[in-house]
Design a protein around this motif. Structure first.
Motif, PDB file in Angstrom:
ATOM      1  N   GLY A  82       0.621  -1.375   0.441  1.00  0.00           N
ATOM      2  CA  GLY A  82      -0.426   0.280   0.280  1.00  0.00           C
ATOM      3  C   GLY A  82       0.656   1.505   0.002  1.00  0.00           C
ATOM      4  O   GLY A  82       1.972   1.178  -0.370  1.00  0.00           O
ATOM      5  N   TYR A 108      -4.827  -4.081   0.896  1.00  0.00           N
ATOM      6  CA  TYR A 108      -5.904  -3.031   1.929  1.00  0.00           C
ATOM      7  C   TYR A 108      -5.187  -1.511   2.158  1.00  0.00           C
ATOM      8  O   TYR A 108      -4.588  -1.535   0.996  1.00  0.00           O
ATOM      9  CB  TYR A 108      -5.747  -3.781   3.237  1.00  0.00           C
ATOM     10  CG  TYR A 108      -4.835  -3.520   3.915  1.00  0.00           C
ATOM     11  CD1 TYR A 108      -4.750  -3.351   5.518  1.00  0.00           C
ATOM     12  CD2 TYR A 108      -3.254  -4.995   3.536  1.00  0.00           C
ATOM     13  CE1 TYR A 108      -3.521  -3.390   5.989  1.00  0.00           C
ATOM     14  CE2 TYR A 108      -2.530  -4.763   4.200  1.00  0.00           C
ATOM     15  CZ  TYR A 108      -2.183  -3.743   5.006  1.00  0.00           C
ATOM     16  OH  TYR A 108      -1.079  -3.943   6.139  1.00  0.00           O
ATOM     17  N   SER A 109      -5.899  -0.897   2.593  1.00  0.00           N
ATOM     18  CA  SER A 109      -4.521   0.593   2.834  1.00  0.00           C
ATOM     19  C   SER A 109      -5.195   1.187   1.529  1.00  0.00           C
ATOM     20  O   SER A 109      -6.916   1.940   2.012  1.00  0.00           O
ATOM     21  CB  SER A 109      -3.128   0.039   3.683  1.00  0.00           C
ATOM     22  OG  SER A 109      -3.221   1.290   4.251  1.00  0.00           O
ATOM     23  N   ASP A 110      -4.216   1.805   1.859  1.00  0.00           N
ATOM     24  CA  ASP A 110      -4.271   2.073  -0.181  1.00  0.00           C
ATOM     25  C   ASP A 110      -5.502   1.915  -0.765  1.00  0.00           C
ATOM     26  O   ASP A 110      -5.636   2.617  -1.483  1.00  0.00           O
ATOM     27  CB  ASP A 110      -2.916   3.250  -0.584  1.00  0.00           C
ATOM     28  CG  ASP A 110      -3.314   4.488  -1.712  1.00  0.00           C
ATOM     29  OD1 ASP A 110      -3.847   5.282  -0.689  1.00  0.00           O
ATOM     30  OD2 ASP A 110      -2.476   3.855  -2.900  1.00  0.00           O
ATOM     31  N   THR A 112      -7.967   0.598  -0.492  1.00  0.00           N
ATOM     32  CA  THR A 112     -10.112   0.872  -0.561  1.00  0.00           C
ATOM     33  C   THR A 112     -10.732   1.678  -1.819  1.00  0.00           C
ATOM     34  O   THR A 112     -11.094   2.052  -1.991  1.00  0.00           O
ATOM     35  CB  THR A 112      -9.249   1.328   0.839  1.00  0.00           C
ATOM     36  OG1 THR A 112      -8.919   0.937   1.864  1.00  0.00           O
ATOM     37  CG2 THR A 112     -10.751   2.031   1.584  1.00  0.00           C
ATOM     38  N   ASN A 177      -9.980   1.387   4.572  1.00  0.00           N
ATOM     39  CA  ASN A 177      -9.236   2.605   5.826  1.00  0.00           C
ATOM     40  C   ASN A 177     -10.107   3.498   5.788  1.00  0.00           C
ATOM     41  O   ASN A 177     -10.397   4.388   4.677  1.00  0.00           O
ATOM     42  CB  ASN A 177      -7.968   2.304   4.929  1.00  0.00           C
ATOM     43  CG  ASN A 177      -7.180   3.642   5.632  1.00  0.00           C
ATOM     44  OD1 ASN A 177      -6.891   4.580   5.364  1.00  0.00           O
ATOM     45  ND2 ASN A 177      -6.482   3.310   6.292  1.00  0.00           N
ATOM     46  N   ASP A 202      -7.726   1.767  10.929  1.00  0.00           N
ATOM     47  CA  ASP A 202      -6.759   2.852  10.152  1.00  0.00           C
ATOM     48  C   ASP A 202      -5.278   3.029  11.108  1.00  0.00           C
ATOM     49  O   ASP A 202      -5.296   2.174  12.241  1.00  0.00           O
ATOM     50  CB  ASP A 202      -7.373   4.317  10.250  1.00  0.00           C
ATOM     51  CG  ASP A 202      -6.533   4.907   9.684  1.00  0.00           C
ATOM     52  OD1 ASP A 202      -5.612   5.328   9.301  1.00  0.00           O
ATOM     53  OD2 ASP A 202      -7.876   6.442   8.839  1.00  0.00           O
ATOM     54  N   HIS A 271      -4.072  -2.830   9.888  1.00  0.00           N
ATOM     55  CA  HIS A 271      -2.214  -2.419   9.691  1.00  0.00           C
ATOM     56  C   HIS A 271      -1.725  -3.125  11.178  1.00  0.00           C
ATOM     57  O   HIS A 271      -1.592  -3.208  11.977  1.00  0.00           O
ATOM     58  CB  HIS A 271      -2.426  -1.078   9.762  1.00  0.00           C
ATOM     59  CG  HIS A 271      -2.526  -0.356   8.798  1.00  0.00           C
ATOM     60  ND1 HIS A 271      -3.952   0.106   8.543  1.00  0.00           N
ATOM     61  CD2 HIS A 271      -1.565  -0.336   7.547  1.00  0.00           C
ATOM     62  CE1 HIS A 271      -3.650   0.122   6.484  1.00  0.00           C
ATOM     63  NE2 HIS A 271      -1.757   0.512   6.441  1.00  0.00           N
ATOM     64  N   ASN A 275      -4.151  -9.807  10.446  1.00  0.00           N
ATOM     65  CA  ASN A 275      -4.659  -9.059   9.055  1.00  0.00           C
ATOM     66  C   ASN A 275      -5.769 -10.071   8.210  1.00  0.00           C
ATOM     67  O   ASN A 275      -5.301 -10.485   7.109  1.00  0.00           O
ATOM     68  CB  ASN A 275      -4.100  -8.230   8.341  1.00  0.00           C
ATOM     69  CG  ASN A 275      -4.709  -7.176   7.048  1.00  0.00           C
ATOM     70  OD1 ASN A 275      -5.663  -7.356   7.198  1.00  0.00           O
ATOM     71  ND2 ASN A 275      -3.706  -6.340   6.208  1.00  0.00           N
TER      72      ASN A 275
END
Length: 297
Positions: A82, A108-110, A112, A177, A202, A271, A275
């Motif tokens: 990410g 995941y993360s970015d 999203t 996220n 987050d 995070h 996960n």
């Protein structure tokens, strides 16, 4: 939602880097894992490129993502990691070929950004899960990707401690996220939460910013008509010189204090090393098992 075809041995998985840069050493163990699963990893030609903190220029990252979306021999797309960068690409991507032949997009993360856009605009399910740079951190989390990709049900136990309104619920999970959900408000990628199980998590945010984002989601109506709220990890939260006065958990509870749906804390995703994969867009259930909840999909 439309579920892309599940994978069988021999299928190809594209590895692309739509956000932050990654090295050969960081990615190599995951490539071996994918081969051990019986799949063929295929790298985007720009996967190791570097442009400041990005994995190449916007044009290079866009080119790899478009290739992976268009190539009919590819059955799934895994983002290598990410960071930041997907929001810069989303409006330039052409999903025409992807709609004709959907495939699994994983991250995941970015990532999203891709989940929210594809779930809403094209009604296609995606997989929120750990990414190749983190494959070695938790074997169970990594194996949950394999299950999700091949159609084997995943089931996770997590503690009921701190959850609001004990209960059982069924529905489709969306989310990701929190910072990205907040950043996409008012755009074509804005999330649709009505009647859904909303998942949030987050990393590395100031507590006052968590409050700002939750209040914003509340004001936009995104917290009003949920079936349930699933809260994953809020990792490495930061406070100001003058303390905000609430923890991330307390901020979330304050934002939904007038709502009567279940709020499930301790969900095993986000995070952190643990996960676990969630299929956004697939029917899911949360049931009570003693002092734990069980999430199944």
């Amino acid at each position: 939602m439309i579920l892309p075809p599940y994978l069988v041995k021999g299928d190809k998985i594209a590895i692309v880097s739509p956000a932050r840069k990654i090295s050969v050493e960081e990615l190599s163990p995951a490539l071996e894992q994918i081969r051990n699963w019986g799949f063929e990893p295929v790298l985007g030609k720009n996967v190791y490129c570097i442009s400041d903190q990005f994995a190449g220029t916007d044009e290079q990252r866009l080119s790899d993502m478009q290739w992976a979306l268009n190539d009919n021999s590819i059955s799934a797309i895994l983002a290598s990691r990410g960071g930041y960068g997907c929001l810069r690409l989303i409006d330039k991507l052409d999903f025409t070929q992807f709609i004709n032949k959907p495939k699994w997009i994983v991250g995941y993360s970015d990532l999203t950004v891709f989940h929210s856009h594809i779930n809403k605009q094209y009604n296609v399910a995606t997989i929120h899960a750990t990414m190749p740079i983190n494959f070695a951190k938790d074997k169970g989390s990594t194996n949950s990707i394999l299950n999700a990709l091949t159609g084997i049900a995943n089931s996770y136990n997590f503690s009921r401690e701190g959850s609001k309104i004990a209960g059982e619920v069924n529905g489709i999970v969306v989310g990701g996220n929190l910072s990205l959900l907040y950043a996409m408000q008012g755009s074509s990628s804005d999330i649709d939460t009505k009647g859904k199980l909303l998942f949030i998590e987050d990393l590395d945010e100031h507590l006052y910013h968590i409050d700002r984002m939750m209040v914003s989601l509340k004001r936009s109506g995104k917290l009003s008509n949920l079936k349930a709220l699933l809260v994953g990890s809020f990792t490495e939260m930061k406070d100001s010189d003058i303390p905000f006065g609430k923890s991330a958990k307390e901020i979330v509870l304050d934002a939904v204090k007038e709502c009567n749906y279940p709020v499930f804390f301790n969900f095993p995703s986000g995070h952190q090393d643990l996960n676990c994969a969630i299929v956004f867009g697939k029917e899911s259930s949360i049931t009570i098992n003693g002092k734990n909840y069980v999430f199944t999909q």
